[in-house]
Design a protein around this motif. Sequence first.
Motif, PDB file in Angstrom:
ATOM      1  N   LYS A 189      42.651  37.973  34.381  1.00 15.51           N
ATOM      2  CA  LYS A 189      42.390  37.022  34.735  1.00 15.51           C
ATOM      3  C   LYS A 189      42.080  35.378  34.874  1.00 15.51           C
ATOM      4  O   LYS A 189      42.279  34.226  35.357  1.00 15.51           O
ATOM      5  CB  LYS A 189      40.773  36.618  33.524  1.00 15.51           C
ATOM      6  N   ALA A 278      39.382  37.470  37.934  1.00 12.17           N
ATOM      7  CA  ALA A 278      39.127  40.030  37.542  1.00 12.17           C
ATOM      8  C   ALA A 278      38.032  40.453  37.460  1.00 12.17           C
ATOM      9  O   ALA A 278      37.426  41.218  37.816  1.00 12.17           O
ATOM     10  CB  ALA A 278      39.727  39.685  36.651  1.00 12.17           C
ATOM     11  N   SER A 279      37.133  39.347  37.839  1.00 10.77           N
ATOM     12  CA  SER A 279      35.108  39.723  38.025  1.00 10.77           C
ATOM     13  C   SER A 279      35.130  39.027  38.810  1.00 10.77           C
ATOM     14  O   SER A 279      35.320  37.866  39.224  1.00 10.77           O
ATOM     15  CB  SER A 279      35.226  39.307  36.338  1.00 10.77           C
ATOM     16  N   THR A 280      33.446  39.400  38.921  1.00 13.60           N
ATOM     17  CA  THR A 280      32.624  39.581  39.710  1.00 13.60           C
ATOM     18  C   THR A 280      31.234  38.207  39.232  1.00 13.60           C
ATOM     19  O   THR A 280      30.810  38.186  38.532  1.00 13.60           O
ATOM     20  CB  THR A 280      31.844  39.994  40.751  1.00 13.60           C
ATOM     21  N   ARG A 298      36.208  39.006  41.371  1.00 14.41           N
ATOM     22  CA  ARG A 298      37.028  40.177  41.625  1.00 14.41           C
ATOM     23  C   ARG A 298      38.263  40.249  42.595  1.00 14.41           C
ATOM     24  O   ARG A 298      37.855  40.698  43.618  1.00 14.41           O
ATOM     25  CB  ARG A 298      36.177  41.190  41.722  1.00 14.41           C
TER      26      ARG A 298
END
Length: 316
Positions: A189, A278-280, A298
């Motif tokens: 992240k 690293a995430s939506t 992401r």
Amino acid sequence: MTTRVLIVRTSSLGDLVHMLPAMSDIARHIPDARIDWIAEESFAEIPAWHPAVAEVIPVAHRRWRKHWWDARTRRERAALRANLGGRRYDVILDMQALMKSVWLVRQAHGVRHGLDWKSAREPLASLFYDVRHRVGFWQPAVLRQRTLAAAAFGYALDGAPDFGLTALTDGVPIDEAAVIMPSASRDDKLWPRDDWQRVFDDLQGRGLALRLLAGNEAERARAQALIQGREGAVVLPRMSLREVAGQLARARLMVGLDSGLTHLCAGLGRPTIGIYKASTPVRTPLEGAAYTASLGERGQSPTARQVLDAIDQALA
């Protein structure tokens, strides 16, 4: 006549923040509701900040799972089981829909509500509820929780989300400072150093001091390295969750990675810019009463230019 309600949502920090508007909705539509909330001990302050929550019942899953069969853990689990077993609720609402939350739901007495098979993150959990509700899986987290609460209590969802945190913000003077959260729970992240430097240059060029957050020694070392040789920038000492909330409530704005504290800042009604890598942000966008920007996706972090443009809008 009081409507006794038990909310089950134990963690994590950001998820508990996303829950707060649903508590405001319940209190507004069910004015006689007495709301108790089961939450992980390290985050129990967050539900306690909401004026509609009467009691927070701490649970220690994160600590217990490391020593599940130790004598102390067994005693604490037995005490929790006795505590919950002695209570009766009109509505028990599992807003987590995991097997670990079902374990808690089943220990209290009352009508058990939760997500149905297609809506739950762990579909098996839905088999243990008396009443099951369909909620769109890909809705933003705040809307998803508000929708589930509305379905459980039979009211129509309306109005903007109210996080119920005005006790932490009312009358608080705003400092000419930006709070920065450059660390996250996972290394994938993290945002590049050069991009952070461009953002720091921009913020300091606007006359804002930089206050960096760090939760452990590794994060502290990373934050110190980012501001090395830079005047007007400090890494804040380790603080309680309430003390961190105080820093956020006074900030001119926050720029942070996708973390629980970034979501808390948005919930406190301060301008907040979130960096997703690293995430939506589709399911967990920043939401709050002030300007928010959830940038990136992401596998594709936002550029420094995108963050600088968001800062322009936040400070306009």
